[in-house]
Motif scaffolding. Sequence first.
Motif, short mmCIF file in Angstrom:
data_model
loop_
_atom_site.label_atom_id
_atom_site.label_comp_id
_atom_site.label_asym_id
_atom_site.label_seq_id
_atom_site.Cartn_x
_atom_site.Cartn_y
_atom_site.Cartn_z
N LEU A 199 -22.98 -7.53 68.20
CA LEU A 199 -22.41 -8.27 69.33
C LEU A 199 -21.78 -7.32 70.35
N VAL A 200 -21.11 -6.28 69.87
CA VAL A 200 -20.53 -5.28 70.76
C VAL A 200 -21.65 -4.59 71.54
N HIS A 201 -22.71 -4.23 70.85
CA HIS A 201 -23.84 -3.57 71.51
C HIS A 201 -24.47 -4.50 72.55
N VAL A 250 -15.31 -13.63 73.89
CA VAL A 250 -16.17 -14.54 73.14
C VAL A 250 -16.60 -13.91 71.82
N ILE A 251 -16.77 -12.60 71.79
CA ILE A 251 -17.10 -11.92 70.53
C ILE A 251 -15.96 -12.12 69.54
N LYS A 252 -14.75 -11.86 69.99
CA LYS A 252 -13.59 -12.00 69.09
C LYS A 252 -13.41 -13.43 68.61
N LYS A 253 -13.53 -14.39 69.52
CA LYS A 253 -13.37 -15.80 69.15
C LYS A 253 -14.48 -16.25 68.19
N ASN A 273 -27.25 -17.41 67.08
CA ASN A 273 -26.43 -18.32 67.88
C ASN A 273 -25.25 -17.57 68.51
N MET A 274 -24.57 -16.74 67.71
CA MET A 274 -23.45 -15.95 68.23
C MET A 274 -23.92 -15.01 69.35
N MET A 275 -25.09 -14.43 69.15
CA MET A 275 -25.62 -13.52 70.17
C MET A 275 -25.86 -14.27 71.48
N TRP A 276 -26.45 -15.47 71.38
CA TRP A 276 -26.68 -16.25 72.61
C TRP A 276 -25.36 -16.63 73.27
#
Length: 148
Positions: A30-32, A47-50, A100-103
């Motif tokens: 996700l960071v990348h 949004v990554i953290k949440k 889903n998280m990536m989107w």
Amino acid sequence: MFDAITKLFSAKKKADMPNLEPKLCVAALLVHLSAVDGESSDEEKEVIKKTLQSYYGLDPHEVKDLFKLATEQNSEAVDLYAFTSVLNQLEVEEKHAIINMMWQVVFVDQHNHELEDNMVWRVAELIGVSARERTMLRAEVRHAAKIK
């Protein structure tokens, strides 16, 4: 002789790859992803953290530590394989949750950069999420983000 050389390179490769846990691999991807288009916005970081906090049930301190470690792992990684090889072992539902998280990271800024799209496609392929499933997950997140 060839066996000795093979063992030497195999041992070195295993030693170079740390034993990564899935949530760290997800966080690093996700960071990348947040930086793949040339900039990592505060919105993307939030949004990554949440997302990590919600999915893994982490407290704010754990999320902060995970995000920091993921940023370090991402900067040290030469490719996505170290992360995706771990995630490839997960159940199908978990793989879908990752895509889903990536989107969610992609669409937080209401824009889908082609490099972001390409990275989600590559990760999905590497962890065994079909093009159909990836596209359906994309449509769900896009609809939820109210993007036309």
